[in-house]
Write a protein that holds these residues in place. Sequence first.
Motif, short mmCIF file in Angstrom:
data_model
loop_
_atom_site.label_atom_id
_atom_site.label_comp_id
_atom_site.label_asym_id
_atom_site.label_seq_id
_atom_site.Cartn_x
_atom_site.Cartn_y
_atom_site.Cartn_z
N UNK A 1 0.81 -1.22 0.00
CA UNK A 1 0.00 0.00 0.00
C UNK A 1 0.84 1.27 0.00
N UNK A 2 1.99 1.23 0.68
CA UNK A 2 2.83 2.42 0.74
C UNK A 2 3.48 2.75 -0.60
N UNK B 1 3.40 6.50 -4.99
CA UNK B 1 4.51 6.74 -5.91
C UNK B 1 4.13 6.29 -7.32
N UNK B 2 3.48 5.13 -7.41
CA UNK B 2 3.06 4.62 -8.72
C UNK B 2 2.01 5.54 -9.34
N UNK C 1 0.59 9.90 -13.36
CA UNK C 1 0.15 11.28 -13.61
C UNK C 1 1.22 12.06 -14.37
N UNK C 2 2.47 11.95 -13.93
CA UNK C 2 3.56 12.67 -14.56
C UNK C 2 3.73 12.25 -16.01
N UNK C 3 3.57 10.97 -16.28
CA UNK C 3 3.72 10.47 -17.65
C UNK C 3 2.52 10.83 -18.55
N UNK C 4 1.47 11.35 -17.94
CA UNK C 4 0.29 11.74 -18.71
C UNK C 4 -0.67 10.60 -18.99
N UNK C 5 -0.32 9.40 -18.51
CA UNK C 5 -1.17 8.24 -18.79
C UNK C 5 -2.47 8.32 -18.02
N UNK D 1 1.89 -6.03 -13.25
CA UNK D 1 2.07 -4.75 -12.55
C UNK D 1 0.82 -4.47 -11.72
N UNK D 2 0.69 -5.24 -10.63
CA UNK D 2 -0.52 -5.13 -9.81
C UNK D 2 -0.62 -3.79 -9.11
N UNK D 3 0.51 -3.10 -8.92
CA UNK D 3 0.44 -1.79 -8.29
C UNK D 3 -0.31 -0.80 -9.18
N UNK D 4 -0.11 -0.91 -10.50
CA UNK D 4 -0.83 -0.04 -11.43
C UNK D 4 -2.32 -0.41 -11.45
#
Length: 253
Positions: free
Chosen positions: A41-42, A46-47, A52-56, A219-222
């Motif tokens: 969760x922590x 960051x992910x 957001x930064x990548x615009x995705x 990529x389960x965090x995404x």
Amino acid sequence: MKSVSRSRRTGLGALGLVAFVALWEISLRLGLLPGNLVPLPTAIPTVFWGEVVDGIWWEVVSSSLSHYSVGVAIGSLAGIAMGVAAALLPVFDALHAWLARLLRPIPPLAWIPFAIIWFGITPSAAAFIISIGVFWINYFASYSAVRAVDPGYDEVARAFGQGSLLARLTKVSLPAAAPGILGGLRAGLGQGWMTVVAAELFGIPGIGQRMMEASGLLATDIVVVYMLTIAALYALFDLGFLHLQKRLLIWTP
């Protein structure tokens, strides 16, 4: 049974959420859950910021919002119109009653092959699938709400010279059924978000497609980032609708 105050209930809800996240984190740290399949969760903030930064994030959310809005609008308007008409016009109700019973159990996802054939792999196909799921919720909510209106109201309307169907609709049926109709609209907003991801799984740009891409790479965090995105968007829409509902039903007790 002793009631719980609103502030205390909110505090307990927040405590339960924090406890769940803490248990999730601890279980991963202790190796009780597979770290390669379940994200920490922590690590989620960051992910999320990276997306957001990548615009995705902005791109996929705006795409989903586009066909979500169209699907919900079409499904809601059509469902309310058909439900009210069926409740007020016995002949119309009888004509399509069996058809409604036949089509209602079919899940929106079963229409995906037809959506692809009719619209291609386009946002219109996703909007079509979303509208089907939203339609039936609004149809039955509106139908039940109008049918539940006290017939005595119609008699009073006729006594005051408001006997036409249009007059009874605008001055009796719709105002009296408004709480039930708005309840169906609110449920439809949630159903729309439940359907939007599945409607995008066959290649339409949006949150669902991004989740499928991420799951294919483990990529389960995404995936969790966009699960939480859906939850946040639904909460935002729901709060906005509740505020609107209170203003529209200010006359109710």
